[in-house]
Design a protein around this motif. Structure first.
Motif, mmCIF file in Angstrom:
data_model
loop_
_atom_site.group_PDB
_atom_site.id
_atom_site.type_symbol
_atom_site.label_atom_id
_atom_site.label_comp_id
_atom_site.label_asym_id
_atom_site.label_seq_id
_atom_site.Cartn_x
_atom_site.Cartn_y
_atom_site.Cartn_z
ATOM 1 N N SER A 90 0.840 -1.197 0.000
ATOM 2 C CA SER A 90 0.000 0.000 0.000
ATOM 3 C C SER A 90 0.873 1.244 0.000
ATOM 4 C CB SER A 90 -0.931 0.014 1.215
ATOM 5 O OG SER A 90 -0.174 0.070 2.420
ATOM 6 N N MET A 91 0.255 2.339 -0.411
ATOM 7 C CA MET A 91 0.936 3.636 -0.379
ATOM 8 C C MET A 91 -0.062 4.692 0.079
ATOM 9 S SD MET A 91 1.148 4.945 -4.371
ATOM 10 C CE MET A 91 1.855 3.474 -5.082
ATOM 11 N N PRO A 92 0.422 5.752 0.741
ATOM 12 C CA PRO A 92 -0.484 6.810 1.207
ATOM 13 C C PRO A 92 -0.961 7.676 0.035
ATOM 14 C CG PRO A 92 1.777 7.390 1.705
ATOM 15 C CD PRO A 92 1.811 5.996 1.157
ATOM 16 N N VAL A 93 -2.241 7.980 0.042
ATOM 17 C CA VAL A 93 -2.855 8.822 -0.995
ATOM 18 C C VAL A 93 -3.683 9.893 -0.281
ATOM 19 C CG1 VAL A 93 -4.517 8.850 -2.898
ATOM 20 C CG2 VAL A 93 -2.886 6.959 -2.708
ATOM 21 N N PRO A 94 -3.582 11.161 -0.685
ATOM 22 C CA PRO A 94 -2.876 11.657 -1.865
ATOM 23 C C PRO A 94 -1.398 11.875 -1.599
ATOM 24 C CG PRO A 94 -4.032 13.457 -0.784
ATOM 25 C CD PRO A 94 -4.408 12.209 -0.038
ATOM 26 N N ASN A 95 -0.577 11.502 -2.572
ATOM 27 C CA ASN A 95 0.858 11.734 -2.522
ATOM 28 C C ASN A 95 1.470 11.235 -3.814
ATOM 29 O OD1 ASN A 95 3.365 12.493 -1.421
ATOM 30 N ND2 ASN A 95 2.757 11.721 0.601
ATOM 31 N N LEU A 96 2.500 11.893 -4.277
ATOM 32 C CA LEU A 96 3.227 11.404 -5.436
ATOM 33 C C LEU A 96 4.005 10.170 -5.022
ATOM 34 C CD1 LEU A 96 4.458 14.876 -6.695
ATOM 35 C CD2 LEU A 96 2.788 13.410 -7.849
ATOM 36 N N TRP A 97 3.923 9.114 -5.823
ATOM 37 C CA TRP A 97 4.518 7.851 -5.364
ATOM 38 C C TRP A 97 6.046 7.896 -5.299
ATOM 39 C CZ3 TRP A 97 1.453 5.570 -9.909
ATOM 40 C CH2 TRP A 97 2.146 5.647 -11.122
ATOM 41 N N GLU A 98 6.685 8.849 -5.992
ATOM 42 C CA GLU A 98 8.147 8.980 -5.858
ATOM 43 C C GLU A 98 8.544 9.312 -4.426
ATOM 44 O OE1 GLU A 98 7.527 9.447 -10.198
ATOM 45 O OE2 GLU A 98 6.495 10.146 -8.405
#
Length: 649
Positions: free
Chosen positions: A280-288
């Motif tokens: 998983s990744m935090p959103v909103p955020n640029l994945w870089e």
């Protein structure tokens, strides 16, 4: 009776001829208008068209009239020698009907070009530091603006369209959406020089250097063979180029989704992600900035939500913030929308028949071609909304990499894109070359990060080609080095941002170039730092010293004049006194004989000497070499020391 009719016909014919002659009108380029500033004491070639056979041109500063012959194609050209700074003047063109330019001043003209950090307006989308006060105070009749309209072309054009109807005097209304650096620079220079200063805003955010390059120039730099061949093979024709690109991009996308380009999970992409162990990744955020540093490709991103009973059977609005670059969005596996544009907020509607109470899944297929990628914005931008109530979509999203573009050949660039080689040079820059300028201010490079090795020769060739276009081998060309950006890392010898900054600095090999260092006024979270006043001030220092002979002005910090590397110690001597922000120097990293890089211990051993020590024998060292470095050396006037890299000989 017949004679009367004949006399009437002849009379009407005679009357008609003067009528045509009287209605003749001189037509000038869009960038030649009232309120303009012309470069003082220069030879200015004005091209235009007219219906008459000759055009007379009268300049009020000397009362002289010159005459140009109109060719069979209706075009004429006349050279005007401009006076010392002064005005207001008029210039009258007469081919039987007069066209008069009014409120014209002779002064200093600077061409300001590049991508978004040069484009960034005082207000508008930019909102520089203290922008409201800056706009309100922007009443400077001695500062004039010309803003070139964004446009592309495949061959050099004779004219270019402009915004605001042409040249405009600086007022709160005209400054708000004008280049902030250009404005602040002109404001400072007019004050210091005591003359009118005109600045030309010739910019387009997000554009690479090759788009601003001449065909011959970009053809000489490795890596653009596909694009230059497309242009020549298709006869520089818009329709043929478009058809060729559509064929190329279809083949490339097929390759992107083939097994060879898959991410670690591999396999054909599924609309709905399944599995308990998905990352998983935090959103909103640029994945870089989070899960996928330096990644370009296709990623499926997914968020589950519980649909309330009273929402069932009613349309739901999905607000997904901005998505960089393209998306296809699904609700419970059914496609509901697609979008493009890295800075465009996505707002989609889920049809009522798809909305059922209970668990639902939103899946977004995000394609990022270059630069940053992902779903970004503010938490408030992400929500499912119905009848005034909403469910936040901010938080952790599961994801799966579908295609990694680093495993592919370079993606074809659309010829309709502002990033395609030569298109901005042809449409926005080339037409201006008939108008003398004192020099060029340039701020660009972000769009070329990751291609530093290519940028170095490309940028140098761009400068040479622009000088050739203006027929001035010594045309001043002053540029801004990229500001610090992205998250700080203590040791980052592989930084692509630092490499691009060095590629910019390579252009200092050319005569009459200079670089304003902006490394200290960046922002780790904003590629568009707000303090454009200081950037403009540093450019003005360069121009005052180098173009106007103000030798009392200091326009750079000291640089390394010599070094001695011995064992685990390196001694660096500067060509002037340096100061430290804090107690001891920072920003130094060293490579030792084990091949590893590490932070160095640094101390000031004299006003112009820094000594470094390391755990092993030093073989190389770098200063301020990172995306967002922490170097703290300055000259006595406060200007930052330029990044550098030294290998032991």
């Amino acid at each position: 009776m017949k004679n009367n009719k004949l006399r009437t016909y002849v009379l009407l014919l005679v009357l008609a001829v003067p009528a045509v002659w009287i209605s003749a009108k001189v037509r000038l380029p869009h960038f030649v208008t009232d309120s303009m500033v012309v470069q003082q004491q220069s030879r200015w070639t004005v091209n235009g068209s007219a219906d008459g056979k000759k055009v007379s041109v009268t300049t009020s500063w000397n009362g002289k009239t010159s005459t140009a012959t109109v060719g069979a194609d209706g075009k004429f050209s006349v050279d005007i020698v401009t006076p010392k700074a002064g005005g207001p003047y008029t210039i009258t063109f007469d081919d039987g009907s007069k066209t008069t330019l009014r409120d014209v001043y002779s002064g200093e003209v600077w061409l300001c070009s590049g991508q978004s950090n040069m484009e960034m307006p005082v207000g508008g989308w930019g909102k520089v530091m203290n922008y409201e006060q800056e706009i309100a105070a922007a009443r400077h009749p001695e500062v004039r603006f010309l803003q070139v309209k964004k446009q592309i072309a495949y061959t050099p054009q004779a004219d270019t369209e402009v915004n605001m109807g042409g040249w405009r005097t600086c007022t709160p209304a005209t400054v708000e959406n004008f280049s902030s650096i250009a404005y602040f620079y002109a404001r400072e220079m007019s004050k210091r020089l005591g003359v009118h200063v005109g600045v030309i805003d010739c910019t387009w955010g997000g554009t690479p250097a090759e788009a601003w390059s001449a065909f011959e120039g970009v053809s000489s730099v490795p890596g653009f063979e596909n694009e230059t061949r497309m242009l020549s093979d298709n006869g520089f024709d818009k329709d043929r180029l478009k058809a060729d690109y559509e064929s190329r991009i279809a083949r490339w996308m097929q390759l992107a989704l083939s097994d060879d380009a898959q991410g670690e999970a591999g396999g054909a992409p599924s609309v709905v992600l399944k599995g308990d162990n998905l990352p998983s990744m935090p959103v909103p955020n640029l994945w870089e900035k989070t899960a996928l540093p330096a990644f370009n490709g296709i990623v499926m991103m997914q968020r589950a939500l519980d649909i309330p009973q009273d929402w069932a059977g009613k349309a739901v609005e999905l607000r997904l913030g901005c998505i960089d670059d393209e998306d296809v969005t699904y609700f419970n596996g059914v496609k509901i929308a697609e979008g493009s544009g890295y800075n465009v907020k996505r707002v989609y509607t889920v049809p009522a028949e798809l909305v059922k109470a209970g668990r639902a899944v939103i899946t977004v297929r995000v394609t990022d071609f270059e630069g940053e990628g992902g779903i970004y914005g503010d938490n408030a931008d992400l929500a499912a909304v119905q009848d005034g109530s909403e469910i936040s979509l901010a938080g952790d999203w599961q994801y799966k990499v579908i295609a990694d573009f680093s495993k592919l050949p370079h993606k074809p660039v659309s010829p309709e894109s502002s990033s395609f080689p030569t298109v901005l040079y042809n449409a926005m820059l080339y037409p201006l070359h008939t108008m003398p300028v004192k020099g060029v201010l340039w701020y660009q490079g972000c769009a070329n990060v990751g291609r530093a090795e290519q940028y170095s020769p490309l940028f140098r060739r761009l400068i040479q080609d622009w000088r050739k276009l203006w027929n001035d081998d010594s045309l001043p060309f002053y540029f801004v080095q990229l500001a610090a950006y992205l998250q700080p890392k203590a040791v980052q010898p592989e930084s692509e941002w630092a490499a691009l900054r060095q590629a910019q600095a390579d252009a200092l090999q050319l005569d009459n170039t200079a670089m304003a260092v902006a490394i200290d006024i960046g922002n780790p979270d904003d590629i568009h730092p707000k303090n454009k006043q200081e950037v403009a001030r540093r450019l003005s220092l360069i121009a005052l010293r180098r173009s106007y002979g103000h030798n009392d002005v200091v326009d750079r910090a000291p640089s390394v004049a010599g070094y001695d590397i011995s064992g685990n110690t390196a001694e660096l001597t500067f060509d002037g006194e340096v100061k430290v922000d804090g107690t001891s120097p920072t920003g130094f990293i060293v490579r030792t004989d084990d091949g590893k890089w590490a932070k160095a211990k640094a101390v000031m051993t004299s006003d112009d000497t820094v000594t470094l020590t390391a755990e092993g024998n030093i073989t190389a060292l770098k200063y301020n070499w990172a995306d967002y470095p922490d170097g703290n050396l300055r000259g006595t006037t406060g200007l930052p020391v330029l990044q550098f890299s030294i290998n032991k000989q």
